[in-house]
Design an enzyme around this catalytic site. Structure first.
Site, mmCIF file in Angstrom:
data_model
loop_
_atom_site.group_PDB
_atom_site.id
_atom_site.type_symbol
_atom_site.label_atom_id
_atom_site.label_comp_id
_atom_site.label_asym_id
_atom_site.label_seq_id
_atom_site.Cartn_x
_atom_site.Cartn_y
_atom_site.Cartn_z
ATOM 1 N N SER A 193 0.975 -1.340 0.063
ATOM 2 C CA SER A 193 -0.156 0.017 -0.041
ATOM 3 C C SER A 193 0.856 1.192 0.196
ATOM 4 O O SER A 193 0.218 2.394 0.205
ATOM 5 C CB SER A 193 -0.656 -0.085 1.370
ATOM 6 O OG SER A 193 -0.011 0.013 2.352
ATOM 7 N N ASN A 217 6.409 2.884 4.404
ATOM 8 C CA ASN A 217 7.411 3.882 4.264
ATOM 9 C C ASN A 217 7.261 4.934 3.585
ATOM 10 O O ASN A 217 7.584 5.935 3.887
ATOM 11 C CB ASN A 217 8.674 3.077 3.688
ATOM 12 C CG ASN A 217 9.291 2.089 4.575
ATOM 13 O OD1 ASN A 217 8.937 2.082 5.764
ATOM 14 N ND2 ASN A 217 10.328 1.059 4.028
ATOM 15 N N SER A 218 6.390 4.820 2.484
ATOM 16 C CA SER A 218 5.974 6.111 1.525
ATOM 17 C C SER A 218 4.954 7.187 2.770
ATOM 18 O O SER A 218 5.512 8.115 2.361
ATOM 19 C CB SER A 218 5.139 5.636 0.472
ATOM 20 O OG SER A 218 5.899 4.867 -0.348
ATOM 21 N N GLN A 243 9.787 11.972 4.763
ATOM 22 C CA GLN A 243 9.836 13.267 5.152
ATOM 23 C C GLN A 243 10.545 13.983 3.907
ATOM 24 O O GLN A 243 10.200 15.109 3.766
ATOM 25 C CB GLN A 243 10.800 13.345 6.360
ATOM 26 C CG GLN A 243 10.050 12.755 7.777
ATOM 27 C CD GLN A 243 11.213 12.922 8.863
ATOM 28 O OE1 GLN A 243 12.475 13.388 8.665
ATOM 29 N NE2 GLN A 243 10.985 12.225 9.845
ATOM 30 N N GLY A 244 11.497 13.322 3.112
ATOM 31 C CA GLY A 244 12.046 13.750 2.120
ATOM 32 C C GLY A 244 11.044 14.256 0.997
ATOM 33 O O GLY A 244 9.948 13.284 1.154
ATOM 34 N N ARG A 268 24.938 9.544 0.943
ATOM 35 C CA ARG A 268 24.421 8.808 2.362
ATOM 36 C C ARG A 268 25.644 7.714 2.814
ATOM 37 O O ARG A 268 25.702 7.670 3.925
ATOM 38 C CB ARG A 268 23.169 8.253 2.205
ATOM 39 C CG ARG A 268 22.216 9.203 2.133
ATOM 40 C CD ARG A 268 20.771 8.790 1.776
ATOM 41 N NE ARG A 268 20.037 9.916 2.049
ATOM 42 C CZ ARG A 268 18.519 9.646 1.808
ATOM 43 N NH1 ARG A 268 17.882 8.588 1.481
ATOM 44 N NH2 ARG A 268 17.639 10.796 1.921
ATOM 45 N N GLU A 274 10.220 -0.341 -3.740
ATOM 46 C CA GLU A 274 11.562 -0.660 -3.073
ATOM 47 C C GLU A 274 11.897 -2.195 -3.303
ATOM 48 O O GLU A 274 12.837 -2.593 -3.176
ATOM 49 C CB GLU A 274 11.471 -0.129 -1.801
ATOM 50 C CG GLU A 274 12.721 -0.372 -1.046
ATOM 51 C CD GLU A 274 12.731 0.064 0.484
ATOM 52 O OE1 GLU A 274 13.744 0.027 1.193
ATOM 53 O OE2 GLU A 274 11.763 0.872 0.854
ATOM 54 N N SER A 285 13.402 7.765 -4.275
ATOM 55 C CA SER A 285 12.381 6.571 -4.194
ATOM 56 C C SER A 285 11.044 6.893 -4.418
ATOM 57 O O SER A 285 10.353 6.095 -5.177
ATOM 58 C CB SER A 285 12.851 6.093 -2.738
ATOM 59 O OG SER A 285 12.474 7.291 -1.700
#
Length: 530
Positions: free
Chosen positions: A11, A40-41, A45-46, A274, A355, A371
């Site tokens: 989802s 995670n989506s 925050q990014g 990163r 992902e 992403s």
């Protein structure tokens, strides 16, 4: 039992983008292990990277992506991704999503690590994921059925054709259900839940990769796992992500005395790729030194980063003090299920996006904010392919006996917390042959897990998820042990340098075994135009 033309498992943004672009002519089912917003989506925050600024171009976005990922990409896929970026942002805007703007009414474009231009669009400051996902959920068509709190524990594979034709799942009461479909799409996210420190939603534990592996699909490059440098670190635990956008606004990584950590490490300093920043912070912490993010120079930080402010306040960390304690943690999987340009796996009828898929666009280390862009891009791309396929397909009723497999309930399982601790310690930011061999030996004590050929019909959801975690952990450990170099997010203490001989070699794992492969795709014939 109702039959669907397409079943989507997951989802997140890739799943929702796919669902929104599938034709309403066909019955579609979307299944998620927990709630729709447990992805995670939704936590992201990014923002979303796209070359929409006046001084930007897809060619520059392409170059930054290749550089950050250490030249380990499918370059054609990268080019397609960055060229589609501006139109994907425009499509969201046209559908009613409002991105943050500057005082002149233009997109407010942020800067993040390894980008050469300000090209990150945001919604609600550091709540981009929430705003985008809420928007996609609002626009979800009524022809799509949604099942929450359902764990998919097996992909149904036709015994003769070897095509994926459905899924078996458990509801929150442990009851088993079977759903049939011509097309099954895995969009289940990464592997953060396998590690002690992670930015991921707790439900993200590598299920899709284990499901695909057990169905016979190829799994690619599982050694490449990105560790985000800055997770809030409180009382020996991580408690949420501190977005790279904070460093984009000028924040610096410092030690307890206020000395800049990244000053002499990389030309880009705190905005280095990163894997560079995470590696340096790991070294500092391994020497017993605490690491902080100095935010004292950022004005109106509560307004710019309301999500981060709330996370800190919830953990008793004062923003006014100007320092946030941080530590690296598992953030993103660059490898995953091997797919082609539209998301087809090596098993007919089975697809993967987001992902959980290894598309080749991230190389050995994902460029910040690529992403969400990837999820939007491949969700739309796969929808176009499936709409065409479903238009011309003629489904036949399934007549398969699903009761022939042996049920085993006496398998042994590790402790979940211990698994996460060992993965963090032995397959985390800095790896070595000795520690990876110790991890592999420990995982191999649960050898039956690696062959889940028996039926899980009578197993609990908790046991199944742990079985999947062990299987996925094995895939990571095997790949990390085999790649004898340091490249991108894969860092070997005993092989500290990049090795040109490994640059185009991909580690492919399937139930047939492990293969070192140079892909047949053409990497070096891509024309990039300014």
């Amino acid at each position: 039992m109702k039959r669907y033309q397409c079943i989507i498992v997951g989802s997140g943004i890739a799943a929702m983008q796919l669902a929104n672009h599938l034709s309403n002519r066909f019955p579609i089912l979307l299944i998620t292990k927990s709630g729709l917003r447990s992805s995670n989506s939704y936590r992201a925050q990014g923002g979303i990277a796209a070359a929409i600024g006046k001084n930007d171009a897809p060619s520059l976005h392409y170059e930054d992506t290749i550089h950050a990922g250490c030249d380990f990409h499918n370059e054609k896929e990268v080019l397609d991704l960055v060229e589609k970026g501006p139109s994907l942002i425009n499509e969201l805007t046209q559908s009613g999503l409002r991105f943050d703007e500057n005082p002149t009414g233009q997109f407010s474009l942020g800067m993040e690590g390894a980008h050469s231009r300000n090209r990150i669009v945001h919604c609600g400051g550091d709540a981009t994921g929430k705003h985008v996902m809420d928007h996609l959920m609002t626009t979800l068509s009524s022809h799509i059925d949604v099942l929450e709190n359902r764990l998919v524990y097996e992909l149904v594979i036709h015994p003769l054709t070897k095509k994926c034709i459905g899924v078996k799942l458990k509801d929150d009461l442990g009851n088993n259900e079977v759903y049939w479909s011509d097309h099954v799409v895995l969009a289940t996210g990464g592997v953060g839940g396998l590690f002690l420190f992670t930015s991921n939603d707790p439900s993200i534990t590598g299920d899709g990769i284990a499901l695909a592996y057990q169905s016979g699909a190829e799994i690619l490059d599982m050694e490449f796992i990105q560790f985000h440098p800055t997770l809030l670190y409180v009382n020996g635990q991580t408690a949420g992500l501190i977005s790279e956008a904070v460093r984009g606004e000028g924040a610096r990584l410092v030690d307890a005395q206020g000395n800049a950590i990244m000053k002499d490490v990389h030309l880009l300093g705190d905005l280095a790729p990163r894997h560079v920043v995470a590696g340096e912070l790991f070294k500092q912490r391994s020497m017993g030194r605490e690491v902080y993010l100095d935010i004292s120079m950022i004005n109106a930080i509560e307004e710019k980063f309301p999500t981060i402010t709330a996370i800190c306040q919830a953990q008793g960390i004062s923003i006014e003090d100007g320092k946030i304690p941080v530590a690296p943690g598992c953030h993103f999987l660059m490898g995953g299920i091997a797919v082609d340009t539209v998301g087809r796996t090596t098993v007919e009828g089975l697809y993967a996006i987001g992902e959980t898929a290894a598309t080749g666009v991230h190389g050995a280390n994902r460029l910040a904010s690529n992403s969400l862009l990837e999820g939007l891009h491949y969700g739309k791309k796969l929808a176009a392919y499936l709409n065409e396929q479903m238009l011309h397909s003629q489904s036949e009723p399934m007549k398969i006996d699903l009761t022939k497999r042996t049920t085993i309930t006496n398998y042994s399982l590790p402790d979940k917390q211990q698994l996460r601790e060992k993965m963090m310690a032995y397959a985390g930011i800095i790896r070595s042959q000795l520690e990876l061999e110790q991890l592999r030996a420990w995982l191999n004590d649960y050898d039956s897990v690696g062959r889940i050929d028996f039926s899980l019909d009578d197993s609990s959801s908790e046991d199944i998820q742990l079985l999947f975690m062990v299987q996925t952990a094995k895939l990571i450990a095997h790949a990390a042990l085999l790649r004898e170099e340091s490249r991108g997010a894969h860092k070997r203490e005993d092989f500290p340098d990049e090795d040109e001989r490994w640059r185009k070699i991909h580690i492919v794992q399937s139930k047939k075994g492990i293969e070192m492969r140079v892909p047949h795709r053409e990497y070096d014939q891509v024309e990039v135009h300014a």
